[in-house]
Motif scaffolding. Structure first.
Motif, PDB file in Angstrom:
ATOM      1  N   ASP A 169       0.845  -1.188   0.000  1.00 10.43           N
ATOM      2  CA  ASP A 169       0.000   0.000   0.000  1.00 10.43           C
ATOM      3  C   ASP A 169       0.886   1.245   0.000  1.00 10.43           C
ATOM      4  O   ASP A 169       1.941   1.269   0.655  1.00 10.43           O
TER       5      ASP A 169
ATOM      6  N   LEU B  78      -2.604  -2.577   6.157  1.00  9.35           N
ATOM      7  CA  LEU B  78      -2.529  -1.316   6.894  1.00  9.35           C
ATOM      8  C   LEU B  78      -2.764  -1.520   8.388  1.00  9.35           C
ATOM      9  O   LEU B  78      -2.128  -0.853   9.218  1.00  9.35           O
TER      10      LEU B  78
ATOM     11  N   TYR C 153       0.402  -2.872   9.705  1.00  7.10           N
ATOM     12  CA  TYR C 153       1.391  -1.785   9.642  1.00  7.10           C
ATOM     13  C   TYR C 153       1.231  -0.852  10.846  1.00  7.10           C
ATOM     14  O   TYR C 153       2.219  -0.480  11.492  1.00  7.10           O
ATOM     15  N   GLU C 154      -0.011  -0.497  11.161  1.00  2.14           N
ATOM     16  CA  GLU C 154      -0.268   0.387  12.297  1.00  2.14           C
ATOM     17  C   GLU C 154       0.206  -0.266  13.599  1.00  2.14           C
ATOM     18  O   GLU C 154       0.774   0.399  14.472  1.00  2.14           O
TER      19      GLU C 154
END
Length: 300
Positions: A180, A210, A213-214
């Motif tokens: 992303d 995502l 990732y966070e």
């Protein structure tokens, strides 16, 4: 010292030759081309345009100021490389940080190697030289490889020969471009390493990508922790995929009653055809959690 002075004097002499309209060199076969091409020439900074094919897009101001300070004391030790566009007009192929730092100092000239190349050759030289010599971030390197494929029409085998990297290494960089864009930015800004990116690329769903990732950023997870997180993600996905369609085996049905009786609460299970599964014990309060923990540990 005398040798350096002689080189600089020679560079100034060649610079004057290039400014003579009667000696405008356009190809390697032109008169006096052998005196200029491949030699170090002092060029006016104002006669040099930056290269639109430069893969680096971020130039750290602090690093540029440090380089400018070094140039002020020692001069430009490694000449930049340019290609000749026209009469007294050049385009940068490599050395943009030295070029920018020199302009920051207010210098008028810079030592340069002159190449004569067409646009296609210039693009390839710019990309290959930057990949080899600059400390590009992983995404910039990946984008450079992609441009060599798209614009120069190089295969991964040909790129491997040009840049001296294994084909598998090139493939790993290119895979980062499937992440992303937010995650790619995180890599470019230094929040994630290439190792983190290689782990996250194994998650196809961008939303899940995502989310993980966070979690990696928030918890400052290592590459190994991230790889473990991705493995757990795939394990959970496999279990959830099959749980709805698989009939619960008899040994699980029988075992669940024993678990529920022991913990004095309803116990659930998720499992896959591979035999993997999860036992889930619900709790409704801190006191309930503490009670379950004691039972698991075998405390009185």
């Amino acid at each position: 010292m005398a040798k350096a002075t002689k080189k600089q004097a020679l560079g100034r002499g060649l610079s004057a030759l290039l400014k003579d309209p009667e000696n405008d060199i356009q190809s390697a076969s032109d008169k006096n081309a052998d005196k200029v091409v491949g030699n170090i020439v002092e060029l006016d900074l104002s006669s040099i345009d930056v290269n639109p094919h430069q893969p680096r897009t971020n130039f750290n101001e602090d690093v540029l100021r440090e380089l400018a300070s070094s140039i002020r004391e020692l001069g430009v030790i490694q000449p930049i490389t340019v290609r000749k566009l026209g009469f007294n007009k050049y385009q940068l192929i490599s050395g943009e940080r030295r070029f920018r730092a020199s302009k920051l100092l207010g210098l008028e000239t810079i030592p340069a190697y002159i190449r004569i190349a067409n646009d296609q050759e210039s693009l390839e030289m710019a990309l290959v030289e930057n990949i080899q010599r600059q400390d590009l971030d992983p995404i910039e390197i990946a984008l450079s490889y992609q441009r060599l494929i798209d614009d120069v029409k190089l295969t991964q085998e040909e790129m491997s020969e040009r840049v001296g990297k294994k084909r598998s290494t090139i493939a790993n960089y290119l895979r980062l471009l499937k992440l992303d864009p937010i995650i790619q930015t995180g890599i470019r800004d230094g929040f994630l390493s290439m190792g983190h990116g290689r782990a996250l690329i194994n998650i196809e769903n961008k939303g899940d990508q995502l989310d993980i990732y966070e979690e990696v950023i928030t918890k400052n997870l290592s590459v190994r922790d991230t790889e473990r997180l991705v493995r757990n993600y795939h394990s959970d996905k496999e279990i959830n995929t099959h749980a709805a369609t698989n009939e619960v085996p008899k040994y699980i049905k029988k075992g669940l009653k024993d678990f529920s009786d022991y913990f004095m609460t309803a116990v659930d299970v998720k499992f896959a055809k591979s035999g993997k599964g999860k036992i889930m014990i619900p709790f409704g309060s801190e006191q309930e959690f503490t009670r379950l923990k004691k039972l698991i540990k075998g405390d009185d």
